[in-house]
Motif scaffolding. Structure first.
Motif, mmCIF file in Angstrom:
data_model
loop_
_atom_site.group_PDB
_atom_site.id
_atom_site.type_symbol
_atom_site.label_atom_id
_atom_site.label_comp_id
_atom_site.label_asym_id
_atom_site.label_seq_id
_atom_site.Cartn_x
_atom_site.Cartn_y
_atom_site.Cartn_z
ATOM 1 N N ASN A 124 14.556 10.551 -0.999
ATOM 2 C CA ASN A 124 14.368 9.100 -0.821
ATOM 3 C C ASN A 124 13.320 8.520 -1.764
ATOM 4 N N PRO A 125 13.567 7.336 -2.294
ATOM 5 C CA PRO A 125 12.558 6.686 -3.156
ATOM 6 C C PRO A 125 11.275 6.367 -2.384
ATOM 7 N N GLU A 126 11.357 6.305 -1.049
ATOM 8 C CA GLU A 126 10.159 6.040 -0.236
ATOM 9 C C GLU A 126 9.234 7.259 -0.149
ATOM 10 N N SER A 127 9.751 8.437 -0.556
ATOM 11 C CA SER A 127 8.923 9.649 -0.490
ATOM 12 C C SER A 127 8.315 9.891 -1.863
ATOM 13 N N LYS A 128 7.022 9.589 -2.008
ATOM 14 C CA LYS A 128 6.384 9.702 -3.326
ATOM 15 C C LYS A 128 5.851 11.099 -3.577
ATOM 16 N N TYR A 129 5.340 11.757 -2.537
ATOM 17 C CA TYR A 129 4.776 13.100 -2.709
ATOM 18 C C TYR A 129 4.917 13.834 -1.388
ATOM 19 N N LYS B 122 0.822 -1.201 0.000
ATOM 20 C CA LYS B 122 0.000 0.000 0.000
ATOM 21 C C LYS B 122 0.862 1.258 0.000
ATOM 22 N N GLN B 123 0.233 2.376 -0.362
ATOM 23 C CA GLN B 123 0.906 3.642 -0.151
ATOM 24 C C GLN B 123 0.488 4.182 1.205
ATOM 25 N N VAL B 124 1.417 4.852 1.859
ATOM 26 C CA VAL B 124 1.201 5.353 3.208
ATOM 27 C C VAL B 124 0.950 6.857 3.139
ATOM 28 N N LEU B 125 -0.112 7.310 3.787
ATOM 29 C CA LEU B 125 -0.462 8.727 3.771
ATOM 30 C C LEU B 125 -0.206 9.311 5.155
ATOM 31 N N VAL B 126 0.417 10.468 5.200
ATOM 32 C CA VAL B 126 0.710 11.098 6.492
ATOM 33 C C VAL B 126 0.255 12.548 6.478
ATOM 34 N N THR B 127 -0.547 12.922 7.470
ATOM 35 C CA THR B 127 -0.983 14.309 7.591
ATOM 36 C C THR B 127 -0.889 14.729 9.043
ATOM 37 N N THR B 128 -0.677 16.004 9.274
ATOM 38 C CA THR B 128 -0.489 16.452 10.644
ATOM 39 C C THR B 128 -1.121 17.815 10.853
ATOM 40 N N ASP B 129 -1.540 18.080 12.076
ATOM 41 C CA ASP B 129 -2.237 19.322 12.409
ATOM 42 C C ASP B 129 -1.778 19.811 13.773
ATOM 43 N N PHE C 296 6.574 1.983 1.612
ATOM 44 C CA PHE C 296 7.564 1.147 2.304
ATOM 45 C C PHE C 296 7.292 -0.328 2.039
ATOM 46 N N PRO C 297 7.579 -0.782 0.835
ATOM 47 C CA PRO C 297 7.329 -2.202 0.566
ATOM 48 C C PRO C 297 8.268 -3.045 1.419
ATOM 49 N N GLU C 298 7.777 -4.115 1.989
ATOM 50 C CA GLU C 298 8.616 -5.083 2.708
ATOM 51 C C GLU C 298 9.219 -4.563 4.004
ATOM 52 N N LYS C 299 8.908 -3.339 4.404
ATOM 53 C CA LYS C 299 9.537 -2.794 5.606
ATOM 54 C C LYS C 299 8.491 -2.513 6.683
ATOM 55 N N GLN C 300 8.973 -2.400 7.920
ATOM 56 C CA GLN C 300 8.089 -1.884 8.956
ATOM 57 C C GLN C 300 8.272 -0.378 9.020
ATOM 58 N N VAL C 301 7.187 0.308 9.328
ATOM 59 C CA VAL C 301 7.181 1.765 9.341
ATOM 60 C C VAL C 301 7.198 2.243 10.798
ATOM 61 N N LEU C 302 8.118 3.152 11.096
ATOM 62 C CA LEU C 302 8.237 3.664 12.464
ATOM 63 C C LEU C 302 7.738 5.107 12.495
ATOM 64 N N VAL C 303 6.948 5.457 13.496
ATOM 65 C CA VAL C 303 6.423 6.814 13.594
ATOM 66 C C VAL C 303 6.647 7.355 14.996
ATOM 67 N N THR C 304 7.271 8.512 15.077
ATOM 68 C CA THR C 304 7.471 9.158 16.375
ATOM 69 C C THR C 304 7.150 10.633 16.242
ATOM 70 N N LYS D 126 13.368 8.553 7.599
ATOM 71 C CA LYS D 126 13.215 8.801 6.162
ATOM 72 C C LYS D 126 12.498 10.099 5.842
ATOM 73 N N GLN D 127 11.509 10.450 6.683
ATOM 74 C CA GLN D 127 10.738 11.670 6.406
ATOM 75 C C GLN D 127 10.389 12.384 7.710
ATOM 76 N N ILE D 128 10.187 13.691 7.628
ATOM 77 C CA ILE D 128 9.549 14.409 8.743
ATOM 78 C C ILE D 128 8.463 15.334 8.201
ATOM 79 N N THR D 129 7.484 15.580 9.073
ATOM 80 C CA THR D 129 6.546 16.681 8.838
ATOM 81 C C THR D 129 6.779 17.680 9.964
ATOM 82 N N VAL D 130 6.592 18.940 9.650
ATOM 83 C CA VAL D 130 6.915 20.013 10.586
ATOM 84 C C VAL D 130 5.734 20.959 10.711
ATOM 85 N N SER D 131 5.235 21.156 11.917
ATOM 86 C CA SER D 131 4.207 22.179 12.136
ATOM 87 C C SER D 131 4.753 23.201 13.116
#
Lengths: 345, 345
Positions: free
Chosen positions: B29-34, A48-55, B45-53, B93-98
């Protein structure tokens, strides 16, 4: 907020508080491998593709606790993030929640917030996989990140609208904005600033729209069932006008929206009259409706027209025609993104 | 912060500001599509576990702008999140910033913040995939969410420590805490509260530790190269004592840590002496070092001892033996999680 029988947060401390608020949280989705309690949550989205949004929501800017019960605030904080995931044609799966609270707040307040949060998550089958609570010198800050998924070819962006596509919206517009006006008026009454008696009878829908918005999972499901993949989509948080201009600017198109086709609830109309406001302006620029705005190919006209609670309000044009509202008397008014922009105030 | 030549945020507005700050961001990163610009970021993230903090940092609680340059703050805000992902044995691999900013801040301030943020991201090959800026009634709030990945069998939790496992730490401890004390002293001088002349000569390392911490990607890579998968791991943000007790309580074990083996930098020792503080207490309870604390099986003793900048400081025991520090004179002192807990103050 709880004035009496309050238990001070200091009695539990940071770790104790997080444990207290999150101890009964169970993980529901197979994609949620590990939730609260480590340095990071562990998720899995094969294929699947993973979607991330934050507020990030700040007291005094995004909400006013004078008229927003904390349970509703928890519910809404989660819901607006789910809405962003649906707006990508995805399914929300997990959220992480960070709160910064000042000493004004007690444990019971945060329990209320979490109650609303959990209710929203249950309704949408979303797991709370991260929870953090820290202190704030002033007021309440709420940061929610939502993770969702979508099959690889199903994600819908803002930039795919094409000339002749139909513009559709779900539900109705402007009611949340009218609800906000109503609450602001009640607050003024409460603070003795004005001599107007608040009267909510017959205006329940407006209050519900601002206090308890619902993310339109049903519309995403109905579109899938009808075999329609929108060419562009976003949710309406800042106002129809502003969002339409985002879609057009990112898609490199223009648009025509018909004033008479914009869906407006009866209570919104009555309230606009009472406040002596222009109804179309409210529907175009009032934010926080969290309805879906999307475009579909002209060929999907019949199919989309049959979806309950969806209305075709206009069509996409070539860029050079610009973005305009076609008024009831046939005039064209250029759309402006007034929207809701606290940074400009 | 910029006092002169400041450009007010209102000149750009919310959308303009986000665009201004993020327009030169490229996805690496190739894992960042948009990335930035839609309702949600799209990752894969095919085949990987996804970590979120996620982390919510509040002015006046987590940082003091009197002595924290905004560029450093941006750098550190990203780094502490990377540290959480490494602590799971993953790769950020990625961050979002608010950001929520009050009118005190100008565009140049936020440019500084983003400069630090981007520098940290470049060093760790992390993409900025979401950026949001809104207003705040008071002060600055920073919310960062970091997404990382790890092969399915490589994630390391806090709960896997076993009796006889060796307890290891990277780098040295207590220096960030001493740096903080130093800055607080300078602030007092600046505000004319005390009659002490600030003198940073020979204390540069302490300042660097508090202002510009580095997430230990190198340790994760060295462990992988040595073929060692820790049984438990976390990063030291609240203090060694507190973190050790997390690992032991979640693993259902006890531990013994040897005072003489706790790694401490020379500058930290000098400063503790100058402040008349107990050095071991500083190293045990001072937070914000962002070093890695991990346990490995006894059989990995030789391999782990050869990793540069890693030190074995004790061992895991059965739960009934409790958690204790073995002092230089051979006494056992029960560990307490004083840590850094703003909610208890």
């Amino acid at each position: 907020m709880h004035e009496n029988n309050r238990t001070e947060i200091a009695t539990l401390g940071e770790f104790g508080l997080i444990k207290h608020l999150t101890q009964d949280i169970k993980l529901e989705n197979p994609e949620s491998k590990y939730g609260i309690g480590d340095d990071a949550a562990v998720l899995e989205f094969p294929e699947k593709q993973v979607l991330v949004t934050t507020d990030l929501l700040m007291e005094g800017v995004h909400f006013d606790l004078v008229y927003t019960p904390l349970k509703h605030l928890g519910y809404k904080s989660a819901m607006v993030n789910f809405s962003d995931i649906y707006a990508m044609n995805g399914t929300p799966k997990q959220i992480t929640v960070s709160l910064a609270v000042s000493k004004r707040f007690c444990i019971e307040d945060l329990e209320d917030f979490y109650e609303g949060l959990k209710l929203a998550c249950q309704l949408h089958h979303v797991d709370i996989v991260g929870g953090d609570t820290t202190s704030s010198v002033t007021g309440l800050a709420i940061s929610i990140t939502c993770i969702g998924e979508a099959p690889k070819d199903q994600v819908v962006y803002r930039n795919g609208a094409k000339d002749t596509d139909l513009i559709c919206v779900s539900g109705d517009l402007g009611a949340a904005y009218m609800g906000l006006q109503l609450m602001e008026r009640e607050k003024a009454v409460f603070q003795g600033e004005k001599d107007v008696q608040p009267d909510f009878a017959g205006k329940e829908y407006l209050l519900e729209r601002i206090l308890k918005p619902e993310a339109r999972k049903d519309i995403i499901e109905a579109l899938a069932k009808a075999g329609i993949k929108p060419t562009a989509m976003m949710d309406i948080s800042d106002g129809l006008s502003s969002e339409l201009m985002h879609i057009c600017s990112q898609s490199g198109t223009g648009c025509r929206v018909y004033e008479e086709r914009i869906p407006i609830d009866y209570q919104t109309a009555v309230m606009a009259e009472e406040f002596n406001m222009n109804l179309t302006t409210c529907a175009l620029n009032g934010g926080e409706d969290y309805e879906l705005l999307f475009t579909v190919p002209l060929t999907a006209h019949e199919a989309v027209s049959q979806i309950k609670d969806v209305k075709v309000i206009g069509h996409i044009t070539k860029a050079e025609l610009g973005c305009a509202l076609v008024t009831r008397d046939g005039n064209e008014l250029e759309l402006k993104a007034q929207g809701w922009n606290p940074l400009k105030q």
